[in-house]
Design an enzyme around this catalytic site. Structure first.
Site, PDB file in Angstrom:
ATOM      1  N   ARG A   1     -31.228 -28.889  55.461  1.00  0.00           N
ATOM      2  CA  ARG A   1     -30.920 -30.264  54.553  1.00  0.00           C
ATOM      3  C   ARG A   1     -31.051 -31.330  55.191  1.00  0.00           C
ATOM      4  O   ARG A   1     -31.458 -32.438  54.878  1.00  0.00           O
ATOM      5  CB  ARG A   1     -29.608 -29.674  53.522  1.00  0.00           C
ATOM      6  CG  ARG A   1     -29.875 -28.637  52.669  1.00  0.00           C
ATOM      7  CD  ARG A   1     -28.443 -28.625  52.019  1.00  0.00           C
ATOM      8  NE  ARG A   1     -28.689 -29.888  50.923  1.00  0.00           N
ATOM      9  CZ  ARG A   1     -27.874 -30.755  50.987  1.00  0.00           C
ATOM     10  NH1 ARG A   1     -26.856 -30.798  51.931  1.00  0.00           N
ATOM     11  NH2 ARG A   1     -27.666 -31.907  50.035  1.00  0.00           N
TER      12      ARG A   1
ATOM     13  N   CYS B   1     -36.759 -26.417  69.062  1.00  0.00           N
ATOM     14  CA  CYS B   1     -37.738 -27.596  70.014  1.00  0.00           C
ATOM     15  C   CYS B   1     -38.074 -28.310  69.084  1.00  0.00           C
ATOM     16  O   CYS B   1     -39.275 -28.682  68.730  1.00  0.00           O
ATOM     17  CB  CYS B   1     -38.671 -26.692  70.416  1.00  0.00           C
ATOM     18  SG  CYS B   1     -39.897 -27.754  71.605  1.00  0.00           S
ATOM     19  N   GLU B   2     -37.399 -29.724  68.575  1.00  0.00           N
ATOM     20  CA  GLU B   2     -37.586 -30.387  67.432  1.00  0.00           C
ATOM     21  C   GLU B   2     -36.690 -31.338  67.543  1.00  0.00           C
ATOM     22  O   GLU B   2     -35.364 -31.397  67.447  1.00  0.00           O
ATOM     23  CB  GLU B   2     -37.513 -29.618  65.941  1.00  0.00           C
ATOM     24  CG  GLU B   2     -37.872 -30.613  65.014  1.00  0.00           C
ATOM     25  CD  GLU B   2     -39.475 -30.617  64.787  1.00  0.00           C
ATOM     26  OE1 GLU B   2     -39.989 -31.706  64.390  1.00  0.00           O
ATOM     27  OE2 GLU B   2     -40.119 -29.515  64.955  1.00  0.00           O
TER      28      GLU B   2
ATOM     29  N   GLU C   1     -26.084 -25.333  34.001  1.00  0.00           N
ATOM     30  CA  GLU C   1     -26.676 -24.496  35.326  1.00  0.00           C
ATOM     31  C   GLU C   1     -26.127 -25.212  36.595  1.00  0.00           C
ATOM     32  O   GLU C   1     -26.848 -25.633  37.423  1.00  0.00           O
ATOM     33  CB  GLU C   1     -28.123 -24.527  35.384  1.00  0.00           C
ATOM     34  CG  GLU C   1     -28.823 -23.789  33.910  1.00  0.00           C
ATOM     35  CD  GLU C   1     -30.270 -24.312  34.061  1.00  0.00           C
ATOM     36  OE1 GLU C   1     -31.039 -23.591  33.186  1.00  0.00           O
ATOM     37  OE2 GLU C   1     -30.865 -25.083  34.659  1.00  0.00           O
ATOM     38  N   PRO C   2     -24.952 -24.894  36.935  1.00  0.00           N
ATOM     39  CA  PRO C   2     -24.314 -25.392  38.017  1.00  0.00           C
ATOM     40  C   PRO C   2     -24.616 -24.424  39.098  1.00  0.00           C
ATOM     41  O   PRO C   2     -24.564 -23.022  38.968  1.00  0.00           O
ATOM     42  CB  PRO C   2     -22.843 -25.570  37.825  1.00  0.00           C
ATOM     43  CG  PRO C   2     -22.691 -24.397  36.776  1.00  0.00           C
ATOM     44  CD  PRO C   2     -23.821 -24.606  35.852  1.00  0.00           C
TER      45      PRO C   2
ATOM     46  N   TYR D   1     -27.697 -23.909  49.592  1.00  0.00           N
ATOM     47  CA  TYR D   1     -28.820 -24.407  49.886  1.00  0.00           C
ATOM     48  C   TYR D   1     -29.106 -24.347  51.282  1.00  0.00           C
ATOM     49  O   TYR D   1     -30.253 -24.505  52.013  1.00  0.00           O
ATOM     50  CB  TYR D   1     -29.039 -25.954  49.575  1.00  0.00           C
ATOM     51  CG  TYR D   1     -29.186 -26.048  48.206  1.00  0.00           C
ATOM     52  CD1 TYR D   1     -30.266 -25.396  47.327  1.00  0.00           C
ATOM     53  CD2 TYR D   1     -28.227 -26.727  47.304  1.00  0.00           C
ATOM     54  CE1 TYR D   1     -30.222 -25.264  46.072  1.00  0.00           C
ATOM     55  CE2 TYR D   1     -28.220 -26.657  46.195  1.00  0.00           C
ATOM     56  CZ  TYR D   1     -29.391 -25.987  45.295  1.00  0.00           C
ATOM     57  OH  TYR D   1     -29.394 -26.213  43.970  1.00  0.00           O
TER      58      TYR D   1
END
Length: 472
Positions: A359, A390-391, A315-316, A420
């Site tokens: 990520r 704002c982080e 399952e790549p 992803y």
């Protein structure tokens, strides 16, 4: 130009490049190149044209690269299995990136599709995927999701709990069908990059311990509405090398052999998790070498236990779509930040961030970056690429050497974002998610429409139509 190997504030693995414009081949799509002016082209389309037509931030996906990688992976595993008298089926792991077009690309190259939710199943079916070539994962599939899977004729459901076994059996019986199932097991092996850990138990939400699996399999075999096809095991993500797979195979094949004494087990699914290069120092295992190593390990264990090599499934996801993706941003501000009396870091702010690539914030993932709209002969400067949110943890690329003359208005490209990034995208700070554009053979087209502020307000039941549409 000459340059020292390393500078203060840089991570140990990050060397000063001889050329801060170089597109490292292992990280970028094979089609990526610079023209005479230094502009980057992907799939034969220049980044300036992409910005003009579609704006930024922008996910760019190289269709020929995805297709070629799908063919390469399928051929590698099929050939490796055939050497041992077995067959291999490759499922594209949809969680890496899923859209109807991508489903059509991978199924057109002979891959099956792995989904993990009702939404992913709906996308695969909408794309025309053969339901018999869909596998459905999930540790907490809802009753409606299971009903939809059975009604659609999904080829395999990977069961994850005793409760799910009973639910699925009842649903299949009510539909008068026999549903094929795999039992997900934890081998006690967890792998990441080139390291792996082997323990007696794994403390995680997925699957059954090896010691508990025989009772679950026995129960499935009692249920006339379910058919036990085999075991499923997944040992981690972004894995380099085959050692972890070999150790896991030794444990899972031993269980497969024991269960074979009680009935036929035609299939063994060893999951995915094969790594790609995100930076110049990453050295992923070539897919042919990886396929041979994993399948050889299974065959060796089967000989040890006196059983035939079953059909194999893999399952790549990331290894098929990851390198095919490039995210484009426009630089908004550039400022040096004094870190100590004699050290400063260049902060480069772009018009995206953790809403389009979570990520780095979630996993500390490392990425590369290059100025894409032009070439530069400037000396490399240690930079941190940050987003607009704002982080303080809104970091796109933690450390990279970029030309010291980087300036507002430059286009910055971050490669290896095909997996992803879109899948984990959010609307943090009410930022619309970017579009996804497919490129190839000099053409570009939208395959997932970008969101607008009106899209965000449309779900807010108290909001009137947006008076500021188009300002983003």
């Amino acid at each position: 130009m000459s340059a020292p190997d390393h500078r203060p504030l840089a991570p140990e693995w990050l060397a000063v490049p001889r050329d801060a414009d170089e597109l490292v081949p292992a990280v970028w799509p094979a089609s990526a190149r610079r023209d005479a002016s230094g502009e980057v082209f992907v799939g034969g389309v220049g980044v300036s044209e992409l910005q003009r037509r579609f704006g930024t931030p922008l996910y760019v996906l190289d269709e020929p690269e995805v297709r070629a990688r799908a063919r390469e992976v399928r051929s590698a595993f099929e050939a490796a299995a055939a050497r041992h008298g077995s067959r291999a089926r490759v499922y594209y792991a949809g969680k890496a990136f899923l859209s109807t077009e991508v489903v059509r690309w991978v199924t057109g190259e002979g891959l099956a599709v792995d989904v993990a939710t009702g939404g992913e199943l709906a996308i695969a079916l909408a794309a025309g995927a053969d339901p018999a070539r869909i596998g459905m994962h999930g540790n907490n599939k809802s009753v409606p999701e299971l009903r939809d899977a059975v009604a659609a004729g999904v080829g395999t459901v990977i069961v994850d709990s005793a409760i799910e076994v009973e639910r699925l059996a009842e649903i299949a019986a009510h539909a008068s069908v026999v549903q094929n199932v795999l039992v997900r097991v934890n081998s006690g092996v967890h792998a990441e990059t080139h390291d792996f850990l082997a323990t007696a138990h794994e403390d995680q939400k997925f699957g059954f311990a090896l010691a508990d699996a025989p009772a679950i399999v026995a129960r499935i075999r009692e249920l006339t509405s379910l058919r036990f096809l085999g075991l499923h095991c997944h040992i981690g993500s972004q894995i380099f090398g085959t050692a972890g797979f070999a150790e896991s195979a030794a444990r899972v094949v031993e269980l497969h052999a024991r269960l074979s004494r009680e009935g036929e087990i035609p299939l063994l699914n060893l999951g995915g998790g094969f790594g790609i290069a995100y930076t110049s120092v990453d050295d992923p295992t070539p897919i042919g070498e990886l396929a041979d190593g994993v399948v050889d390990a299974v065959a060796r264990e089967c000989r040890t236990h006196g059983v035939a090599v079953p059909d194999l499934a893999f399952e790549p996801g990331r290894t098929i779509v990851g390198r095919a993706g490039v995210t484009l941003y426009e630089v908004g501000t550039v400022k040096p930040v004094q870190v100590s009396d004699d050290l400063s870091r260049l902060y480069v702010s772009v018009d995206g961030g953790m809403s389009d690539n979570a990520r780095p914030a979630l996993y500390g993932a490392q990425y590369s970056a290059r100025i894409a709209s032009r070439g530069s002969g400037a000396e490399p400067a240690l930079a941190r690429v940050v987003g607009r949110h704002c982080e303080s943890g809104d970091i796109v690329v933690d450390a990279e050497y970029l030309p010291a003359d980087i300036a507002p208005g430059d286009l910055l490209a971050v490669p290896a974002t095909g997996a992803y990034c879109y899948s984990l995208a959010s609307n943090y700070n009410a930022v619309p998610r970017p579009p996804v554009v497919a490129v190839g053979d000099g053409r570009a087209r939208v395959i997932v429409r970008g969101e607008t502020i009106s899209d965000l307000l449309a779900r807010d039941v108290g909001a009137p139509p947006s008076p500021i549409e188009g300002t983003e």
